[in-house]
Design a protein around this motif. Structure first.
Motif, PDB file in Angstrom:
ATOM      1  N   VAL A  16       0.671  10.368  12.929  1.00  0.00           N
ATOM      2  CA  VAL A  16       0.775   9.280  11.961  1.00  0.00           C
ATOM      3  C   VAL A  16      -0.277   8.237  12.302  1.00  0.00           C
ATOM      4  CG1 VAL A  16       2.275   7.473  11.059  1.00  0.00           C
ATOM      5  CG2 VAL A  16       3.233   9.701  11.660  1.00  0.00           C
ATOM      6  N   ALA A  17      -1.044   7.817  11.310  1.00  0.00           N
ATOM      7  CA  ALA A  17      -2.076   6.809  11.531  1.00  0.00           C
ATOM      8  C   ALA A  17      -1.435   5.465  11.861  1.00  0.00           C
ATOM      9  CB  ALA A  17      -2.944   6.672  10.283  1.00  0.00           C
ATOM     10  N   SER A  18      -2.113   4.697  12.704  1.00  0.00           N
ATOM     11  CA  SER A  18      -1.643   3.355  13.035  1.00  0.00           C
ATOM     12  C   SER A  18      -1.724   2.474  11.801  1.00  0.00           C
ATOM     13  CB  SER A  18      -2.506   2.761  14.142  1.00  0.00           C
ATOM     14  OG  SER A  18      -2.371   3.510  15.318  1.00  0.00           O
ATOM     15  N   THR A  19      -0.806   1.555  11.695  1.00  0.00           N
ATOM     16  CA  THR A  19      -0.758   0.643  10.565  1.00  0.00           C
ATOM     17  C   THR A  19      -0.921  -0.780  11.063  1.00  0.00           C
ATOM     18  OG1 THR A  19       0.781   2.120   9.448  1.00  0.00           O
ATOM     19  CG2 THR A  19       0.658  -0.107   8.638  1.00  0.00           C
ATOM     20  N   MET A  20      -1.779  -1.541  10.391  1.00  0.00           N
ATOM     21  CA  MET A  20      -1.963  -2.938  10.772  1.00  0.00           C
ATOM     22  C   MET A  20      -0.634  -3.681  10.615  1.00  0.00           C
ATOM     23  SD  MET A  20      -4.527  -6.051   9.515  1.00  0.00           S
ATOM     24  CE  MET A  20      -5.262  -5.046   8.312  1.00  0.00           C
ATOM     25  N   ILE A  21      -0.385  -4.601  11.550  1.00  0.00           N
ATOM     26  CA  ILE A  21       0.830  -5.407  11.560  1.00  0.00           C
ATOM     27  C   ILE A  21       0.453  -6.871  11.337  1.00  0.00           C
ATOM     28  CG2 ILE A  21       2.801  -6.174  12.965  1.00  0.00           C
ATOM     29  CD1 ILE A  21       2.911  -3.206  12.194  1.00  0.00           C
ATOM     30  N   VAL A  22       1.241  -7.564  10.518  1.00  0.00           N
ATOM     31  CA  VAL A  22       1.068  -8.988  10.275  1.00  0.00           C
ATOM     32  C   VAL A  22       2.369  -9.684  10.671  1.00  0.00           C
ATOM     33  CG1 VAL A  22       0.722 -10.769   8.517  1.00  0.00           C
ATOM     34  CG2 VAL A  22      -0.555  -8.620   8.383  1.00  0.00           C
ATOM     35  N   THR A  23       2.253 -10.746  11.460  1.00  0.00           N
ATOM     36  CA  THR A  23       3.433 -11.550  11.800  1.00  0.00           C
ATOM     37  C   THR A  23       3.283 -12.919  11.156  1.00  0.00           C
ATOM     38  OG1 THR A  23       2.572 -12.544  13.834  1.00  0.00           O
ATOM     39  CG2 THR A  23       3.636 -10.388  14.033  1.00  0.00           C
ATOM     40  N   THR A  35      -0.565 -13.960  12.118  1.00  0.00           N
ATOM     41  CA  THR A  35      -1.419 -13.178  13.014  1.00  0.00           C
ATOM     42  C   THR A  35      -1.522 -11.756  12.483  1.00  0.00           C
ATOM     43  OG1 THR A  35       0.366 -12.463  14.499  1.00  0.00           O
ATOM     44  CG2 THR A  35      -0.771 -14.514  15.065  1.00  0.00           C
ATOM     45  N   ARG A  36      -2.645 -11.129  12.777  1.00  0.00           N
ATOM     46  CA  ARG A  36      -2.882  -9.740  12.386  1.00  0.00           C
ATOM     47  C   ARG A  36      -3.175  -8.921  13.647  1.00  0.00           C
ATOM     48  NH1 ARG A  36      -6.054 -12.738   9.984  1.00  0.00           N
ATOM     49  NH2 ARG A  36      -7.969 -11.728  10.619  1.00  0.00           N
ATOM     50  N   TRP A  37      -2.568  -7.752  13.704  1.00  0.00           N
ATOM     51  CA  TRP A  37      -2.708  -6.855  14.848  1.00  0.00           C
ATOM     52  C   TRP A  37      -3.074  -5.455  14.365  1.00  0.00           C
ATOM     53  CZ3 TRP A  37      -2.235  -8.585  19.828  1.00  0.00           C
ATOM     54  CH2 TRP A  37      -1.777  -9.892  19.961  1.00  0.00           C
ATOM     55  N   ARG A  38      -3.866  -4.767  15.152  1.00  0.00           N
ATOM     56  CA  ARG A  38      -4.300  -3.415  14.793  1.00  0.00           C
ATOM     57  C   ARG A  38      -3.120  -2.489  14.577  1.00  0.00           C
ATOM     58  NH1 ARG A  38      -7.664  -1.538  19.202  1.00  0.00           N
ATOM     59  NH2 ARG A  38      -5.727  -0.845  20.125  1.00  0.00           N
ATOM     60  N   ASP A  39      -2.117  -2.591  15.463  1.00  0.00           N
ATOM     61  CA  ASP A  39      -0.943  -1.723  15.334  1.00  0.00           C
ATOM     62  C   ASP A  39       0.223  -2.316  16.113  1.00  0.00           C
ATOM     63  OD1 ASP A  39      -1.307  -0.965  18.111  1.00  0.00           O
ATOM     64  OD2 ASP A  39      -2.739   0.552  17.451  1.00  0.00           O
ATOM     65  N   ALA A  97      12.284 -22.471  13.245  1.00  0.00           N
ATOM     66  CA  ALA A  97      11.255 -21.500  12.879  1.00  0.00           C
ATOM     67  C   ALA A  97      11.876 -20.156  12.532  1.00  0.00           C
ATOM     68  CB  ALA A  97      10.259 -21.327  14.028  1.00  0.00           C
ATOM     69  N   THR A  98      11.241 -19.482  11.579  1.00  0.00           N
ATOM     70  CA  THR A  98      11.610 -18.103  11.280  1.00  0.00           C
ATOM     71  C   THR A  98      10.423 -17.222  11.626  1.00  0.00           C
ATOM     72  OG1 THR A  98      10.853 -18.235   8.978  1.00  0.00           O
ATOM     73  CG2 THR A  98      13.178 -18.752   9.404  1.00  0.00           C
ATOM     74  N   PHE A  99      10.710 -16.025  12.048  1.00  0.00           N
ATOM     75  CA  PHE A  99       9.676 -15.067  12.437  1.00  0.00           C
ATOM     76  C   PHE A  99       9.890 -13.796  11.642  1.00  0.00           C
ATOM     77  CE2 PHE A  99       8.390 -11.387  14.957  1.00  0.00           C
ATOM     78  CZ  PHE A  99       7.060 -11.691  15.197  1.00  0.00           C
ATOM     79  N   SER A 100       8.809 -13.290  11.051  1.00  0.00           N
ATOM     80  CA  SER A 100       8.865 -12.041  10.307  1.00  0.00           C
ATOM     81  C   SER A 100       7.684 -11.176  10.702  1.00  0.00           C
ATOM     82  CB  SER A 100       8.803 -12.295   8.798  1.00  0.00           C
ATOM     83  OG  SER A 100       9.847 -13.136   8.388  1.00  0.00           O
ATOM     84  N   MET A 101       7.889  -9.871  10.665  1.00  0.00           N
ATOM     85  CA  MET A 101       6.839  -8.914  10.992  1.00  0.00           C
ATOM     86  C   MET A 101       6.735  -7.920   9.846  1.00  0.00           C
ATOM     87  SD  MET A 101       6.346  -6.668  14.501  1.00  0.00           S
ATOM     88  CE  MET A 101       8.076  -6.339  14.597  1.00  0.00           C
ATOM     89  N   TYR A 102       5.501  -7.629   9.440  1.00  0.00           N
ATOM     90  CA  TYR A 102       5.254  -6.747   8.307  1.00  0.00           C
ATOM     91  C   TYR A 102       4.198  -5.714   8.681  1.00  0.00           C
ATOM     92  CZ  TYR A 102       7.242 -10.765   5.882  1.00  0.00           C
ATOM     93  OH  TYR A 102       8.052 -11.794   5.492  1.00  0.00           O
ATOM     94  N   GLU A 103       4.279  -4.554   8.035  1.00  0.00           N
ATOM     95  CA  GLU A 103       3.181  -3.607   8.149  1.00  0.00           C
ATOM     96  C   GLU A 103       2.380  -3.679   6.857  1.00  0.00           C
ATOM     97  OE1 GLU A 103       4.273   0.490   8.548  1.00  0.00           O
ATOM     98  OE2 GLU A 103       5.668   0.411   6.890  1.00  0.00           O
ATOM     99  N   VAL A 104       1.070  -3.550   6.983  1.00  0.00           N
ATOM    100  CA  VAL A 104       0.196  -3.598   5.817  1.00  0.00           C
ATOM    101  C   VAL A 104       0.244  -2.209   5.180  1.00  0.00           C
ATOM    102  CG1 VAL A 104      -2.160  -3.924   5.011  1.00  0.00           C
ATOM    103  CG2 VAL A 104      -1.258  -5.357   6.863  1.00  0.00           C
ATOM    104  N   VAL A 105       0.612  -2.159   3.908  1.00  0.00           N
ATOM    105  CA  VAL A 105       0.739  -0.877   3.221  1.00  0.00           C
ATOM    106  C   VAL A 105      -0.357  -0.666   2.184  1.00  0.00           C
ATOM    107  CG1 VAL A 105       3.211  -0.678   3.660  1.00  0.00           C
ATOM    108  CG2 VAL A 105       2.425  -1.782   1.566  1.00  0.00           C
ATOM    109  N   ALA A 106      -1.105  -1.724   1.846  1.00  0.00           N
ATOM    110  CA  ALA A 106      -2.228  -1.588   0.912  1.00  0.00           C
ATOM    111  C   ALA A 106      -3.156  -2.769   1.111  1.00  0.00           C
ATOM    112  CB  ALA A 106      -1.722  -1.557  -0.528  1.00  0.00           C
ATOM    113  N   GLN A 107      -4.449  -2.532   0.873  1.00  0.00           N
ATOM    114  CA  GLN A 107      -5.456  -3.601   0.938  1.00  0.00           C
ATOM    115  C   GLN A 107      -6.369  -3.493  -0.249  1.00  0.00           C
ATOM    116  OE1 GLN A 107      -6.986  -2.935   5.018  1.00  0.00           O
ATOM    117  NE2 GLN A 107      -6.365  -5.059   5.369  1.00  0.00           N
TER     118      GLN A 107
END
Length: 99
Positions: free
Chosen positions: A3-10, A60-64, A89-99
């Protein structure tokens, strides 16, 4: 099959008083930039709304997910978290599914 790594955004989201907002902005501009040295760190944006008591978003953006996890386990993260812990504060983490 690999499975390819997916960029993560927090996103950290919180509100502050108008008086505190300027101090916070200055601290973000003068941040230590230690996180920038971590493998997979792709960037940080700090956003401020226009309301009288502004909302801040730290994005923030992370490679994976593995790179983000390694940072979360670091002493630098633990120190940053302790120094800036906010009850509202609230914290959320997302994976980028389209650009």
């Amino acid at each position: 099959m690999t499975v390819a790594s997916t960029m993560i955004v927090t996103i950290n989201r919180f509100r502050t008083s108008a008086e505190e907002a300027n101090r916070l902005e200055a601290s973000f501009r003068e941040r230590s930039r230690k996180v920038d040295q971590y493998e997979g760190f792709l960037g940080l944006e700090v956003l401020r709304s226009f309301e009288p008591e502004p909302e801040f978003l730290l994005v923030t953006r992370w490679r994976d997910r593995e790179c983000l996890k390694a940072y979360f386990q670091s002493e630098d993260f633990k120190a940053t978290k302790a120094a800036s812990a906010r009850q509202d504060a609230t914290f959320s983490m997302y994976e980028v599914v389209a650009q």
